[in-house]
Design an enzyme around this catalytic site. Structure first.
Site, short mmCIF file in Angstrom:
data_model
loop_
_atom_site.label_atom_id
_atom_site.label_comp_id
_atom_site.label_asym_id
_atom_site.label_seq_id
_atom_site.Cartn_x
_atom_site.Cartn_y
_atom_site.Cartn_z
CG ASP A 92 -2.24 0.77 0.93
OD1 ASP A 92 -2.31 1.47 -0.11
OD2 ASP A 92 -3.18 0.69 1.74
CG ASP A 93 -1.03 4.99 -0.74
OD1 ASP A 93 -1.56 4.26 0.12
OD2 ASP A 93 -1.63 5.93 -1.29
CG ASP A 96 -3.64 8.19 8.67
OD1 ASP A 96 -3.63 8.25 9.91
OD2 ASP A 96 -3.93 9.19 7.97
O1 LIG Z 1 -4.47 3.47 7.85
P1 LIG Z 1 -5.77 4.03 7.37
O2 LIG Z 1 -6.28 5.11 8.30
O3 LIG Z 1 -6.80 2.98 7.09
O4 LIG Z 1 -5.48 4.82 5.99
C1 LIG Z 1 -4.66 4.32 4.97
C2 LIG Z 1 -5.42 4.05 3.70
O5 LIG Z 1 -6.09 5.24 3.25
C3 LIG Z 1 -5.78 5.48 1.89
O6 LIG Z 1 -6.68 4.78 1.04
P2 LIG Z 1 -8.14 5.36 0.67
O7 LIG Z 1 -9.17 4.65 1.50
O8 LIG Z 1 -8.12 6.85 0.76
O9 LIG Z 1 -8.39 4.91 -0.81
P3 LIG Z 1 -7.46 5.08 -2.10
O10 LIG Z 1 -6.27 4.22 -1.88
O11 LIG Z 1 -8.34 4.58 -3.19
O12 LIG Z 1 -7.12 6.53 -2.25
C4 LIG Z 1 -4.39 4.90 1.73
O13 LIG Z 1 -4.13 4.57 0.38
C5 LIG Z 1 -4.44 3.66 2.59
O14 LIG Z 1 -4.96 2.56 1.87
N1 LIG Z 2 -3.42 10.95 0.35
C1 LIG Z 2 -3.59 10.51 1.61
N2 LIG Z 2 -4.51 9.56 1.86
C2 LIG Z 2 -4.63 9.15 3.15
N3 LIG Z 2 -5.47 8.25 3.70
C3 LIG Z 2 -5.22 8.19 5.02
N4 LIG Z 2 -4.23 9.04 5.35
C4 LIG Z 2 -3.86 9.65 4.20
C5 LIG Z 2 -2.87 10.66 3.90
O1 LIG Z 2 -2.12 11.15 4.76
N5 LIG Z 2 -2.79 11.03 2.59
MG LIG Z 3 -5.71 3.14 -0.11
#
Ligand SMILES: O=P(O)(O)OC[C@H]1O[C@H](OP(=O)(O)OP(=O)(O)O)[C@H](O)[C@@H]1O
Ligand SMILES: Nc1nc2[nH]cnc2c(=O)[nH]1
Ligand SMILES: [Mg+2]
Length: 159
Positions: A92-93, A96
């Site tokens: 994952d990127d 959080d």
């Molecule tokens: O640790 P957490 O509080 O769960 O947050 C982390 C997740 O939030 C973001 O995804 P998002 O749900 O925004 O979807 P995306 O990857 O499609 O942008 C990010 O890419 C992680 O997958």
């Molecule tokens: N882009 C982005 N997405 C998130 N989802 C949860 N935390 C983050 C953050 O810091 N940046």
């Molecule tokens: Mg995500």
């Protein structure tokens, strides 16, 4: 939870992201993986870059959504996988609060889980990450930004 928890921004450029993912790959090079599972959507770009560096061709996804921009909602799992992650790299990127990571770990308990960026609350849920970022910091990724004109300082301040 909402955007009120973020008080700083950490802006990541494409160049920076590429350098960071390559550095993470240096730390993964001794391992062999059957394939990569990317957590959509944020994990897709790091997963593609890692796949190139480690010469992995087999790529699957866990499709999951938690945030609507800065607002955290319920977890919506749209697609899983049919194995426990044994021998797979899970990407994952960022992590959080760790809510997404916790859910995906339940689904793939044996995968090696990496993120490029990690905040303190979520950090214990991943096996490896590259850069730690403060909990109150919003990471701004290059795919969410564009190039824009900025007024000269003199016009911003004196007009
Ligand atoms: O640790 P957490 O509080 O769960 O947050 C982390 C997740 O939030 C973001 O995804 P998002 O749900 O925004 O979807 P995306 O990857 O499609 O942008 C990010 O890419 C992680 O997958
Ligand atoms: N882009 C982005 N997405 C998130 N989802 C949860 N935390 C983050 C953050 O810091 N940046
Ligand atoms: Mg995500």
């Amino acid at each position: 939870m909402s955007s009120h928890r973020y008080h700083q921004h950490f802006t990541v450029s494409w160049d920076q992201l590429h350098r960071d993912v390559r550095e993470l790959c240096h730390r993964l090079i001794e391992r062999d993986f059957k394939g990569i599972v990317a957590i959509t959507r944020g994990g897709l770009i790091p997963a593609a870059l890692i796949a190139r560096e480690l010469n992995v061709r087999l790529i699957d996804t866990v499709c999951i959504k938690s945030y609507d921009h800065m607002d955290q909602g319920g977890l919506d799992v749209m697609k899983g996988v049919d194995h426990d992650g044994d021998g797979w790299l899970l990407v994952d990127d960022l992590v959080d609060t760790g809510k997404t990571a916790r859910k995906v770990r339940e689904m793939l308990p044996k995968a090696h889980f990496v993120t490029v960026y990690a905040k303190p609350e979520g950090r214990p849920l991943v096996d490896q990450y590259l850069t730690e970022v403060a909990q109150d910091c919003w990471i701004q990724f290059p795919w969410d930004m564009g190039i824009a004109y900025v007024e000269p300082l003199v016009d911003q301040v004196k007009r």
